[in-house]
Design an enzyme around this catalytic site. Structure first.
Site, mmCIF file in Angstrom:
data_model
loop_
_atom_site.group_PDB
_atom_site.id
_atom_site.type_symbol
_atom_site.label_atom_id
_atom_site.label_comp_id
_atom_site.label_asym_id
_atom_site.label_seq_id
_atom_site.Cartn_x
_atom_site.Cartn_y
_atom_site.Cartn_z
ATOM 1 C CE1 TYR A 152 19.197 76.832 21.930
ATOM 2 C CE2 TYR A 152 21.408 76.461 22.840
ATOM 3 C CZ TYR A 152 20.483 76.330 21.803
ATOM 4 O OH TYR A 152 20.857 75.689 20.651
ATOM 5 N NE ARG A 199 34.998 71.833 22.123
ATOM 6 C CZ ARG A 199 34.475 70.646 21.826
ATOM 7 N NH1 ARG A 199 35.000 69.558 22.348
ATOM 8 N NH2 ARG A 199 33.433 70.551 21.028
ATOM 9 N NE ARG A 209 23.782 78.375 15.417
ATOM 10 C CZ ARG A 209 23.131 77.248 15.651
ATOM 11 N NH1 ARG A 209 23.650 76.104 15.314
ATOM 12 N NH2 ARG A 209 21.958 77.279 16.256
ATOM 13 C CG PHE A 269 25.826 56.240 28.758
ATOM 14 C CD1 PHE A 269 26.019 56.395 27.395
ATOM 15 C CD2 PHE A 269 24.786 56.936 29.365
ATOM 16 C CE1 PHE A 269 25.201 57.232 26.641
ATOM 17 C CE2 PHE A 269 23.960 57.767 28.628
ATOM 18 C CZ PHE A 269 24.172 57.914 27.270
HETATM 19 C C1 PS7 Z 1 20.828 60.691 23.826
HETATM 20 C C2 PS7 Z 1 23.247 60.183 24.444
HETATM 21 C C3 PS7 Z 1 23.833 61.140 31.280
HETATM 22 C C4 PS7 Z 1 21.893 61.988 32.724
HETATM 23 C C5 PS7 Z 1 22.293 65.069 19.667
HETATM 24 C C6 PS7 Z 1 24.301 63.439 27.010
HETATM 25 C C7 PS7 Z 1 23.655 69.154 20.257
HETATM 26 C C8 PS7 Z 1 26.369 68.489 24.668
HETATM 27 O O1 PS7 Z 1 26.225 70.994 18.700
HETATM 28 O O2 PS7 Z 1 27.421 66.968 19.292
HETATM 29 O O3 PS7 Z 1 27.968 69.545 17.643
HETATM 30 O O4 PS7 Z 1 28.639 71.348 19.252
HETATM 31 O O5 PS7 Z 1 29.425 67.851 20.498
HETATM 32 C C9 PS7 Z 1 22.694 62.321 23.385
HETATM 33 C C10 PS7 Z 1 22.879 63.458 31.068
HETATM 34 C C11 PS7 Z 1 21.386 66.305 21.615
HETATM 35 C C12 PS7 Z 1 23.689 65.839 26.990
HETATM 36 C C13 PS7 Z 1 23.284 68.723 22.676
HETATM 37 C C14 PS7 Z 1 21.863 63.283 22.652
HETATM 38 C C15 PS7 Z 1 23.736 63.850 29.957
HETATM 39 C C16 PS7 Z 1 20.822 67.374 20.764
HETATM 40 C C17 PS7 Z 1 24.417 66.092 25.744
HETATM 41 C C18 PS7 Z 1 22.782 64.304 22.087
HETATM 42 C C19 PS7 Z 1 22.901 64.494 28.873
HETATM 43 C C20 PS7 Z 1 21.246 68.774 21.220
HETATM 44 C C21 PS7 Z 1 26.294 66.710 22.127
HETATM 45 C C22 PS7 Z 1 24.128 67.493 25.207
HETATM 46 O O6 PS7 Z 1 27.258 67.687 21.749
HETATM 47 O O7 PS7 Z 1 27.437 69.350 20.070
HETATM 48 C C23 PS7 Z 1 22.261 61.122 23.863
HETATM 49 C C24 PS7 Z 1 22.882 62.241 31.653
HETATM 50 C C25 PS7 Z 1 22.107 65.263 21.132
HETATM 51 C C26 PS7 Z 1 23.648 64.638 27.584
HETATM 52 C C27 PS7 Z 1 22.752 68.891 21.430
HETATM 53 C C28 PS7 Z 1 24.667 68.417 22.909
HETATM 54 C C29 PS7 Z 1 25.158 67.137 22.916
HETATM 55 C C30 PS7 Z 1 25.118 67.898 24.100
HETATM 56 P P1 PS7 Z 1 27.583 70.339 18.827
HETATM 57 P P2 PS7 Z 1 27.938 67.885 20.331
HETATM 58 MN MN MN Z 2 22.090 73.002 17.758
HETATM 59 MN MN MN Z 3 30.566 68.806 18.608
#
Ligand code: PS7
Ligand code: MN
Ligand code: MN
Ligand code: MN
Ligand code: MN
Ligand code: MN
Length: 351
Positions: A152, A199, A209, A269
């Site tokens: 997941y 967290r 959930r 970043f």
């Molecule tokens: C494209 C920057 C840097 C190689 C929207 C960044 C939600 C933790 O659900 O919003 O509100 O609790 O706090 C980000 C790897 C993904 C993983 C994943 C896209 C790092 C849709 C972030 C972010 C890879 C699914 C944000 C994964 O958490 O969560 C971009 C390298 C989105 C990264 C989701 C979560 C992100 C997450 P919620 P948050």
């Molecule tokens: Mn989600």
């Molecule tokens: Mn969040």
């Protein structure tokens, strides 16, 4: 292009950055600091996935409709004028879907190779999310085993790591090799996602959930919500350290990935969210408050971490500091004491 077209494009790009600032707690700043070649594509990648996640998270949406949207979202991003019309909770992330035509317009103006990376990851993530949509009976969670948990988290975060590495390589700001090692890119996402899931225990529970794998929490309590009960305090503490132990596994790979980066803006970043995650992990470890409220690192601490994450030496020393804090809070009476010590030992070989 005519002046009028140029002005319209300016406005729609500006709207995208407004949506970014509105919907992201932590990524907005680091995305806007990226070198120009990557900034818009990473911003649009974020917004597309934020839209997809908003559909996944919408508990009022008809299930068949949800699955249909998740599985076709990679095509929706090519449909000029598409907007989200279903009723739903009126929160800020939904605003983005209601005005999704603006995001589609900007997506279609990216270089085709960037569009392809984003669409490819959107397809894989949407299908993965659809596989995990388990319906009304959330207590029969689809996340049973640690393997399910890893899969997941791969779908919702590891794939983001793949896509970002692909964008970095395609931009020429990083070498092609950064995108070749999928294990490292996946770990970058997993470390963020798993820390977030630990967290957010209480917030997610209140939303009906649960993301913690039953293979772990089932060792300690019969019902997931029992972890909040005072009579299971010791069980809850052990369960939490078991979850933290699971996440510590990813730390060496995170540091290896970061050590391979060359571009300063890409480094910042990538490093800043990871540094935030390790400090969050140290904060939640052995802290039973997570079962009752949302813990957040202090604003001043976050600001300091961001300023300090400029190069690998600093990042390693920050990780060393927080891993030391976890080690200090590790108690010999905890059933996971030995395993956590060993996981820390493996990290110490790196730092
Ligand atoms: C494209 C920057 C840097 C190689 C929207 C960044 C939600 C933790 O659900 O919003 O509100 O609790 O706090 C980000 C790897 C993904 C993983 C994943 C896209 C790092 C849709 C972030 C972010 C890879 C699914 C944000 C994964 O958490 O969560 C971009 C390298 C989105 C990264 C989701 C979560 C992100 C997450 P919620 P948050
Ligand atoms: Mn989600
Ligand atoms: Mn969040
Ligand atoms: Mn979400
Ligand atoms: Mn509106
Ligand atoms: Mn969360």
């Amino acid at each position: 292009a005519s002046l009028q077209q140029t002005l319209a494009q300016d406005t729609s790009k500006k709207s995208c950055y407004e949506f970014l600032n509105m919907t992201s707690r932590s990524f907005a700043a680091v995305i806007q600091e990226l070198d120009e070649e990557l900034r818009d594509s990473v911003c649009l990648f974020y917004l597309v996935l934020r839209g997809l996640d908003t559909i996944e998270d919408d508990m009022s949406l008809d299930l068949n409709r949800k699955v249909e949207l998740l599985r076709s979202f990679d095509q929706i991003i090519y449909q000029k004028g598409w907007t989200f019309n279903e009723n739903g909770p009126n929160e800020k992330d939904r605003e983005l879907l209601v005005h999704f035509d603006v995001i589609i317009n900007e997506f279609l103006r990216l270089k085709p190779e960037y569009q392809k990376v984003i669409a490819n990851i959107t397809k894989l993530m949407g299908d993965g999310m659809a596989d995990y949509v388990s319906g009304e009976h959330r207590e029969n969670t689809a996340i049973a085993t640690v393997k399910d948990f890893d899969l997941y988290c791969h779908y919702v975060a590891g794939l983001v790591g793949y896509g970002l590495s692909d964008l970095f390589a395609a931009s020429g700001l990083e070498s092609k090799e950064i995108a070749d090692d999928k294990v490292l890119s996946n770990a970058m996402g997993l470390f963020l996602q798993k820390t977030n899931i630990i967290r957010d225990y209480r917030e997610d529970l209140d939303d009906g959930r649960q993301f913690w794998p039953k293979e772990i929490w089932g060792k300690y309590v019969e019902k997931f919500s029992d972890l909040t009960k005072p009579e299971y305090k010791d069980k809850a503490q052990a369960c939490l350290s078991d979850m933290v132990l699971n996440v510590l596994d990813d730390v060496p790979q995170v540091l290896t990935y970061l050590s391979k980066l060359k571009n300063q803006s890409v480094f910042n970043f990538c490093a800043i969210p990871q540094v935030m995650a390790i400090s969050t992990l140290a904060l939640v470890f052995n802290n039973l408050d997570i079962y009752h409220r949302n813990l957040k690192i202090r604003k001043g601490q976050a600001v300091k971490l961001i300023m300090d994450s400029k190069d690998m030496d600093h990042v390693v020393s920050i990780f060393r500091q927080y891993v030391f804090e976890i080690s200090r809070k590790n108690e010999a009476t905890d059933p996971n004491f030995m395993k956590i010590s060993m996981a820390i030992g493996r990290i110490e070989q790196w730092i």
